[in-house]
Design a protein around this motif. Sequence first.
Motif, PDB file in Angstrom:
ATOM      1  N   UNK A  31       1.185   4.890   3.008  1.00 13.62           N
ATOM      2  CA  UNK A  31       0.606   5.554   1.956  1.00 13.62           C
ATOM      3  C   UNK A  31      -0.853   5.463   1.651  1.00 13.62           C
ATOM      4  N   UNK A  32      -1.302   4.026   2.061  1.00  8.49           N
ATOM      5  CA  UNK A  32      -2.523   3.831   1.981  1.00  8.49           C
ATOM      6  C   UNK A  32      -3.555   4.237   3.084  1.00  8.49           C
ATOM      7  N   UNK A  33      -2.760   4.921   4.228  1.00 11.06           N
ATOM      8  CA  UNK A  33      -3.741   5.285   5.324  1.00 11.06           C
ATOM      9  C   UNK A  33      -4.283   3.972   5.749  1.00 11.06           C
ATOM     10  N   UNK A  34      -3.688   2.904   6.073  1.00 11.05           N
ATOM     11  CA  UNK A  34      -4.143   1.761   6.767  1.00 11.05           C
ATOM     12  C   UNK A  34      -3.132   1.169   7.549  1.00 11.05           C
ATOM     13  N   UNK A  35      -3.509   0.195   8.528  1.00  5.88           N
ATOM     14  CA  UNK A  35      -2.474  -0.423   9.533  1.00  5.88           C
ATOM     15  C   UNK A  35      -1.824  -1.471   8.606  1.00  5.88           C
TER      16      UNK A  35
END
Length: 278
Positions: A31-35
């Motif tokens: 959702x946060x577009x992070x790993x």
Amino acid sequence: MIRAALEAATRRLARTSSSARLDAELLLADLLAIGRAQLLARDTDTLTAEQHAAFATRIARRANGEPVAYLLGRRDFWTLTLAVGPGVLVPRPETELLVEAALEAMAGRTAPRVLDLGTGSGAIGLAIACARPDAHVDLLDASPAALAIAEANRRTLGLGNARTLPGDWFAGLGSARYDAILSNPPYLADSDPHLASLELAHEPPVALVAGPTGLEALAAIARRALGHLEPGGLVALEHGATQGEAVRSLLAGAGFGAIRTRFDLAGLERATQGTRPD
Ligand SMILES: C[S@@+](CC[C@H](N)C(=O)[O-])C[C@H]1O[C@@H](n2cnc3c(N)ncnc32)[C@H](O)[C@@H]1O
């Protein structure tokens, strides 16, 4: 805060998922577009109201049994990341046994022809098409929804050596012959208690249920595969953990030799293969 959101989500999912914390991390990181590593490193960051609401929606859907892969829209398989969604089975790690069997058997063959029967997302056939650029791979399924997803995956991955075909097992293939025929067909009996589980409730019944015994699709494929194989060609079938003996006997009865069963990481019988005698 990220940490509190993850803890609350994990508590909620623990009632229905055996991988509650991992599910929550995967869904929030996406959702946060992070790993995931970044997510954990930033666990004191705050979430906006919109992010909170979107995460709550995902967690509610997951708590209702929707596979994480459907919520993310993708699943890793072999060396590939595949698009998945309602309409196809989520590829399972044990299905990689079929890819292993095929790559081993085709090591000495150039430009092998491969058939992936009941391709779903295209997982097995596309993994082989990617690993063996000289192979010609047919991805066949009876479900239009599955074929659309397999075709989208084929295009995204740029695998011009694979093609999608509609079909009911071998009907419609004429006299086509292959060096390897691979299938993870439906193999649950229609009375199998696993079908009542929340997780399986979201996957298409045509991908799961074979008929009254669970062996119907395996038997149909075993019966006809020999006639579509080149001499020395391989058939490899995934099956349930208690179906190994039945599948070995189906393949022996159909005239296959060199029959052997492979085991999954839990030590359970999972895939049985045979070769067409020369
Ligand atoms: C267990 S899923 C396997 C999907 C994919 N191969 C995988 O391993 O992730 C079985 C697949 O067989 C397909 N199928 C079921 N009956 C079929 C039939 N009669 N002919 C062709 N495909 C069929 C289903 O649509 C489904 O995609």
